[in-house]
Scaffold this active site. Sequence first.
Site, PDB file in Angstrom:
ATOM      1  N   PHE A 164       0.698  -1.239  -0.552  1.00 51.78           N
ATOM      2  CA  PHE A 164       0.295   0.183  -0.148  1.00 51.78           C
ATOM      3  C   PHE A 164       1.284   1.031  -0.365  1.00 51.78           C
ATOM      4  CE2 PHE A 164      -1.724  -3.370   2.703  1.00 51.78           C
ATOM      5  CZ  PHE A 164      -3.176  -3.518   2.116  1.00 51.78           C
ATOM      6  N   ASP A 165       0.622   2.420  -0.426  1.00 51.61           N
ATOM      7  CA  ASP A 165       1.202   3.751  -0.432  1.00 51.61           C
ATOM      8  C   ASP A 165       0.165   4.207   0.607  1.00 51.61           C
ATOM      9  OD1 ASP A 165       1.854   5.863  -1.268  1.00 51.61           O
ATOM     10  OD2 ASP A 165       0.164   6.886  -1.943  1.00 51.61           O
ATOM     11  N   GLY A 166       0.192   5.771   1.030  1.00 53.99           N
ATOM     12  CA  GLY A 166      -0.280   5.876   2.695  1.00 53.99           C
ATOM     13  C   GLY A 166      -0.301   6.865   2.410  1.00 53.99           C
ATOM     14  N   PHE A 277      -1.404  -0.731  -4.182  1.00 53.64           N
ATOM     15  CA  PHE A 277      -2.835   0.299  -4.176  1.00 53.64           C
ATOM     16  C   PHE A 277      -1.685   1.498  -4.191  1.00 53.64           C
ATOM     17  CE2 PHE A 277      -4.361  -3.438  -2.737  1.00 53.64           C
ATOM     18  CZ  PHE A 277      -5.809  -3.658  -4.026  1.00 53.64           C
TER      19      PHE A 277
END
Length: 304
Positions: A164-166, A277
């Site tokens: 995941f991106d943050g 994502f």
Amino acid sequence: MDEADAPAPPLTVAITSRALFDLEHSHALYEREGVEAYQAHQRAHEDAPLAPGIAFPLVRKLLALNVGTPADAPRVEVILLSRNSSDTGLRIFNSIHHHQLAISRATFTSGAPTWPYIRPFGAHLFLSANPESVRRALEHGVAAATILPARAAQTSHDQLRIAFDGDAVIFGDESERVSQEQGLAAFHDHETTRAREPLSGGPFRGFLDALHRLQAAFPVGENAPIRTALVTARSAPAHERVIRTLREWDVRLDEALFLGGRDKGPFLETFGADIFFDDSSRNIDSARRHVAAGHVPHGVSNEA
């Protein structure tokens, strides 16, 4: 049975047929010659199994987490949503059977939008090749991503690995707004002064929570069947707020990569992500040269 003894609800993923199978030839025929030609093609080939699509390996690994569980209490459920009719959708169900995917629930809408059915199924995540459907799902509070059609990539491991991106994915986009509107120095100052103030939740927080609960069903360690990673452009000193936020949420991410703006693709390949994502189209373009990627059209980076 007491509520405390009741099995946890399954992690539920809703996916469209174009994300699960390679339907690009059929879709091109539909756009070129219309719905009647498309319907005739699907009926004529309904016994010919569709090839795997970009999200197929992810779905296979998700469903593999049900091994050893009762049929009526799975850990994971995958729901198929399709704009086909039930008639032309027969090829899709035949393909599901051919590939031995344990998918039994589906909705065929005959061209109508599929996203309204996500919530009744209780889905934690929606994957689609249709950007408009993804945007509508996000607007209604469902974690969703656009899976860009491509040939399915095979990973060399059985472990399910999700990255995941943050900002604007797991977290809200307020810090990203500071970065884009005021610059990197202002962003670092903003995050340093708020290091002990938890970030708000983004569109994927609910999915991350559900995934974390699923992870808790298995032992921790290298042999765990699920491994997660945060892959973010942040770097020190903006790292502390992220770490403290995840601690506040009581959510475990197995790896955290603070890349300071480096291209994410090679790092995702090293991690072996089954899917990544991110809200940034630029990051997705980098990632999809290495791994399957889902664009999350949310936050300041996606405003017109």
